[in-house]
Write an enzyme that holds these catalytic residues in place. Structure first.
Site, PDB file in Angstrom:
ATOM      1  N   LYS A  42       8.928  -2.697   0.453  1.00 40.65           N
ATOM      2  CA  LYS A  42       8.209  -1.627  -0.200  1.00 40.65           C
ATOM      3  C   LYS A  42       6.749  -1.978  -0.451  1.00 40.65           C
ATOM      4  O   LYS A  42       5.930  -1.109  -0.694  1.00 40.65           O
ATOM      5  CB  LYS A  42       8.861  -1.330  -1.558  1.00 40.65           C
ATOM      6  CG  LYS A  42      10.271  -0.841  -1.509  1.00 40.65           C
ATOM      7  CD  LYS A  42      10.751  -0.657  -2.964  1.00 40.65           C
ATOM      8  CE  LYS A  42      12.237  -0.507  -3.004  1.00 40.65           C
ATOM      9  NZ  LYS A  42      12.700  -0.561  -4.423  1.00 40.65           N
ATOM     10  N   GLY A  43       6.423  -3.250  -0.422  1.00 34.90           N
ATOM     11  CA  GLY A  43       5.123  -3.707  -0.911  1.00 34.90           C
ATOM     12  C   GLY A  43       3.898  -3.092  -0.269  1.00 34.90           C
ATOM     13  O   GLY A  43       2.842  -3.013  -0.889  1.00 34.90           O
ATOM     14  N   ASP A  99       1.921  -6.340   2.930  1.00 34.08           N
ATOM     15  CA  ASP A  99       1.216  -6.482   1.649  1.00 34.08           C
ATOM     16  C   ASP A  99       0.626  -7.885   1.505  1.00 34.08           C
ATOM     17  O   ASP A  99      -0.563  -8.060   1.276  1.00 34.08           O
ATOM     18  CB  ASP A  99       2.145  -6.156   0.464  1.00 34.08           C
ATOM     19  CG  ASP A  99       3.461  -6.940   0.466  1.00 34.08           C
ATOM     20  OD1 ASP A  99       3.758  -7.649   1.456  1.00 34.08           O
ATOM     21  OD2 ASP A  99       4.218  -6.846  -0.524  1.00 34.08           O
ATOM     22  N   ASP A 102       2.766 -15.058   2.569  1.00 28.41           N
ATOM     23  CA  ASP A 102       2.937 -16.229   1.713  1.00 28.41           C
ATOM     24  C   ASP A 102       3.288 -17.421   2.630  1.00 28.41           C
ATOM     25  O   ASP A 102       2.404 -18.044   3.194  1.00 28.41           O
ATOM     26  CB  ASP A 102       4.038 -15.895   0.697  1.00 28.41           C
ATOM     27  CG  ASP A 102       4.197 -16.928  -0.397  1.00 28.41           C
ATOM     28  OD1 ASP A 102       3.201 -17.366  -0.949  1.00 28.41           O
ATOM     29  OD2 ASP A 102       5.344 -17.298  -0.698  1.00 28.41           O
ATOM     30  N   PHE A 151       1.376 -15.649  -8.450  1.00 32.59           N
ATOM     31  CA  PHE A 151       2.312 -14.566  -8.187  1.00 32.59           C
ATOM     32  C   PHE A 151       1.597 -13.243  -8.477  1.00 32.59           C
ATOM     33  O   PHE A 151       1.336 -12.909  -9.624  1.00 32.59           O
ATOM     34  CB  PHE A 151       3.573 -14.700  -9.038  1.00 32.59           C
ATOM     35  CG  PHE A 151       4.650 -13.770  -8.578  1.00 32.59           C
ATOM     36  CD1 PHE A 151       5.435 -14.085  -7.485  1.00 32.59           C
ATOM     37  CD2 PHE A 151       4.848 -12.555  -9.219  1.00 32.59           C
ATOM     38  CE1 PHE A 151       6.418 -13.208  -7.036  1.00 32.59           C
ATOM     39  CE2 PHE A 151       5.827 -11.673  -8.775  1.00 32.59           C
ATOM     40  CZ  PHE A 151       6.612 -12.007  -7.679  1.00 32.59           C
TER      41      PHE A 151
END
Ligand code: 5GP
Length: 176
Positions: A42-43, A99, A102, A151
Site C-alpha cells: 500500500k505504501g 515507496d 530498505d 523508521f
C-alpha cells in the site's frame, strides 16, 4: 507504555518539488512511449497519485500488493503477492513505483517476478532510499530522496497502518 514521537524529515513543499522534478524527467525519457506505471501497495499509492499528475506523457496505471514485514521490522526477502496485476506487461515499458527501498530484497523479488512476463523494459522509481541498509545491489532509476536509517512514516507510508495520511514524511521515535 511507550509514547510515539513524530519528527519531520521531509516537508510537504520538499516532496511536491521533488515529484515535479521526477515527473519532468520521466516525461522527457518517455517522450516517445506510453509507460505502464506499477504502484506497489500500500505504501506507494499517495506517491503514485501525485507522480502521475506530474507526468505529461500518456501513462497507464496498475498496482501490485505485496506482503509487508507483518510484525517484523526487517524484510526477510520472502515476498508474498497479495493482489496481482490486472494488465499484461508483455512488451510494455514498465516503471515500478515503490515507496521506500530498505534492504532492496522486496524490490529484487518484484523485479524478478515481473521480468518473467517479458516487459520491453523495467525502470524503478522510488520515493525514498536507505542506501546504508541495502543488502543487494539495486539500481534506482528515478529517486526522490536518500534518507537515514530511521523508521519513516507519512505520505502513504505507515506504522501499524497509521500515519499514511500525513502530508509530510516523518520518522517515529519511541519514548518511555
Ligand atoms: P526491503 O525489502 O527493501 O527491505 O523493504 C521494502 C519495504 O519495507 C518497503 O516497501 C516498505 O513497505 C517497508 N519499509 C522499509 N523501510 C521502512 C520504513 O522506514 N518505514 C516503513 N513504514 N516501512 C518501511
Amino acid at each position: 507504555m511507550k509514547n510515539v514521537k513524530l519528527c519531520t524529515l521531509l516537508t510537504e513543499e520538499e516532496i511536491k518539488k521533488k515529484i515535479e522534478e521526477l515527473g519532468r524527467k520521466i516525461s522527457e525519457d518517455y517522450s516517445n512511449s506510453s509507460p505502464l506505471l506499477i504502484g506497489v501497495l500500500k505504501g506507494a499509492w499517495i506517491f503514485m497519485a501525485d507522480l502521475v499528475r506530474a507526468i505529461t506523457v500518456p501513462v497507464r496505471c496498475d498496482f501490485l500488493q505485496v506482503s509487508s514485514y507483518g510484525q517484523a521490522t526487517e524484510s526477510s526477502g520472502v515476498v508474498k503477492i497479495i493482489t496481482d496485476l490486472k494488465s499484461s506487461i508483455t512488451n510494455e515499458d514498465v516503471i515500478l513505483v515503490e515507496d521506500i527501498v530498505d534492504t532492496g530484497l522486496t524490490l529484487r523479488y518484484i523485479i524478478d517476478y515481473l521480468s518473467i512476463r517479458h516487459p520491453k523494459s523495467i525502470k524503478i522509481c522510488a520515493l525514498l532510499d536507505k542506501p546504508e541498509r541495502h543488502k543487494i545491489n539495486i539500481k534506482i532509476d528515478y529517486l526522490g530522496f536518500t534518507v537515514p536509517n530511521k523508521f519513516v512514516v507519512g505520505y502513504g507510508i505507515d506504522y501499524q497502518e497509521l500515519y499514511r495520511n500525513l502530508p509530510y514524511i516523518g520518522y517515529v521515535e519511541l519514548e518511555e
